[in-house]
Design a protein around this motif. Structure first.
Motif, PDB file in Angstrom:
ATOM      1  N   TYR A  64      -2.013  -3.657  -1.354  1.00  8.23           N
ATOM      2  CA  TYR A  64      -1.134  -3.473  -0.199  1.00  8.23           C
ATOM      3  C   TYR A  64       0.328  -3.656  -0.593  1.00  8.23           C
ATOM      4  O   TYR A  64       1.193  -2.890  -0.167  1.00  8.23           O
ATOM      5  N   PHE A  65       0.626  -4.662  -1.398  1.00 14.09           N
ATOM      6  CA  PHE A  65       2.009  -4.895  -1.813  1.00 14.09           C
ATOM      7  C   PHE A  65       2.525  -3.769  -2.712  1.00 14.09           C
ATOM      8  O   PHE A  65       3.665  -3.332  -2.571  1.00 14.09           O
ATOM      9  N   ILE A  66       1.702  -3.308  -3.626  1.00 14.53           N
ATOM     10  CA  ILE A  66       2.140  -2.240  -4.533  1.00 14.53           C
ATOM     11  C   ILE A  66       2.399  -0.955  -3.763  1.00 14.53           C
ATOM     12  O   ILE A  66       3.471  -0.354  -3.873  1.00 14.53           O
ATOM     13  N   GLY A  96       5.271  -1.344  -1.324  1.00 14.68           N
ATOM     14  CA  GLY A  96       6.548  -1.328  -2.031  1.00 14.68           C
ATOM     15  C   GLY A  96       6.956   0.075  -2.442  1.00 14.68           C
ATOM     16  O   GLY A  96       8.127   0.455  -2.324  1.00 14.68           O
ATOM     17  N   ILE A  97       6.002   0.854  -2.905  1.00 14.87           N
ATOM     18  CA  ILE A  97       6.303   2.242  -3.271  1.00 14.87           C
ATOM     19  C   ILE A  97       6.760   3.020  -2.042  1.00 14.87           C
ATOM     20  O   ILE A  97       7.733   3.783  -2.093  1.00 14.87           O
ATOM     21  N   PHE A  98       6.072   2.842  -0.920  1.00 14.84           N
ATOM     22  CA  PHE A  98       6.438   3.531   0.311  1.00 14.84           C
ATOM     23  C   PHE A  98       7.834   3.118   0.780  1.00 14.84           C
ATOM     24  O   PHE A  98       8.652   3.973   1.162  1.00 14.84           O
ATOM     25  N   LEU A  99       8.138   1.830   0.723  1.00 16.67           N
ATOM     26  CA  LEU A  99       9.474   1.368   1.126  1.00 16.67           C
ATOM     27  C   LEU A  99      10.552   1.901   0.193  1.00 16.67           C
ATOM     28  O   LEU A  99      11.646   2.283   0.648  1.00 16.67           O
ATOM     29  N   MET A 100      10.290   1.937  -1.107  1.00 19.51           N
ATOM     30  CA  MET A 100      11.274   2.487  -2.046  1.00 19.51           C
ATOM     31  C   MET A 100      11.529   3.964  -1.778  1.00 19.51           C
ATOM     32  O   MET A 100      12.665   4.434  -1.865  1.00 19.51           O
ATOM     33  N   ILE A 149      13.747   4.155   1.340  1.00 15.33           N
ATOM     34  CA  ILE A 149      15.114   3.763   1.032  1.00 15.33           C
ATOM     35  C   ILE A 149      15.800   4.854   0.228  1.00 15.33           C
ATOM     36  O   ILE A 149      16.974   5.171   0.474  1.00 15.33           O
ATOM     37  N   ALA A 150      15.098   5.466  -0.711  1.00 11.06           N
ATOM     38  CA  ALA A 150      15.679   6.542  -1.511  1.00 11.06           C
ATOM     39  C   ALA A 150      16.038   7.748  -0.645  1.00 11.06           C
ATOM     40  O   ALA A 150      17.118   8.345  -0.796  1.00 11.06           O
ATOM     41  N   VAL A 151      15.161   8.115   0.268  1.00  7.37           N
ATOM     42  CA  VAL A 151      15.439   9.238   1.166  1.00  7.37           C
ATOM     43  C   VAL A 151      16.612   8.906   2.082  1.00  7.37           C
ATOM     44  O   VAL A 151      17.512   9.716   2.308  1.00  7.37           O
ATOM     45  N   GLY A 152      16.616   7.700   2.605  1.00 13.84           N
ATOM     46  CA  GLY A 152      17.719   7.273   3.475  1.00 13.84           C
ATOM     47  C   GLY A 152      19.041   7.239   2.722  1.00 13.84           C
ATOM     48  O   GLY A 152      20.076   7.653   3.255  1.00 13.84           O
ATOM     49  N   ALA A 153      19.028   6.779   1.495  1.00 12.75           N
ATOM     50  CA  ALA A 153      20.254   6.736   0.712  1.00 12.75           C
ATOM     51  C   ALA A 153      20.732   8.146   0.363  1.00 12.75           C
ATOM     52  O   ALA A 153      21.938   8.423   0.358  1.00 12.75           O
ATOM     53  N   ALA A 154      19.807   9.040   0.095  1.00 13.34           N
ATOM     54  CA  ALA A 154      20.191  10.419  -0.230  1.00 13.34           C
ATOM     55  C   ALA A 154      20.796  11.119   0.971  1.00 13.34           C
ATOM     56  O   ALA A 154      21.704  11.948   0.828  1.00 13.34           O
TER      57      ALA A 154
END
Length: 63
Positions: A42-44, A47-51, A54-59
C-alpha cells in the motif's frame, strides 16, 4: 458414484492419483498476504500514485 461426480477425494486414473498424492492438488481457497507485506505494498503503490499526481500538478501549474 457417477462418472461425472466432482468429488476430488477419489482418483479418475493413475495419473490423477499421482497428482493428488505425490505432487499435491492445489486448493482453490488461496489466502491473503500477511498484514506487513500488504502495508508495504500500500505504501509503495500509494507513494507512486502520489508522485504521479504531484508531477502532473507541477507540470500543469509550474510552467
Amino acid at each position: 458414484m457417477s462418472k461425472y461426480e466432482t468429488d476430488r477425494s477419489t482418483s479418475f486414473n493413475d495419473a490423477t492419483e499421482h497428482k493428488q498424492k505425490i505432487e499435491g492438488y492445489p486448493s482453490g481457497g488461496g489466502g491473503r498476504m500477511p498484514l506487513v507485506i500488504r502495508l508495504i505494498g500500500y505504501f509503495i503503490f500509494g507513494g507512486i500514485f502520489l508522485m504521479l499526481l504531484i508531477a502532473v500538478g507541477a507540470a500543469i501549474f509550474l510552467e
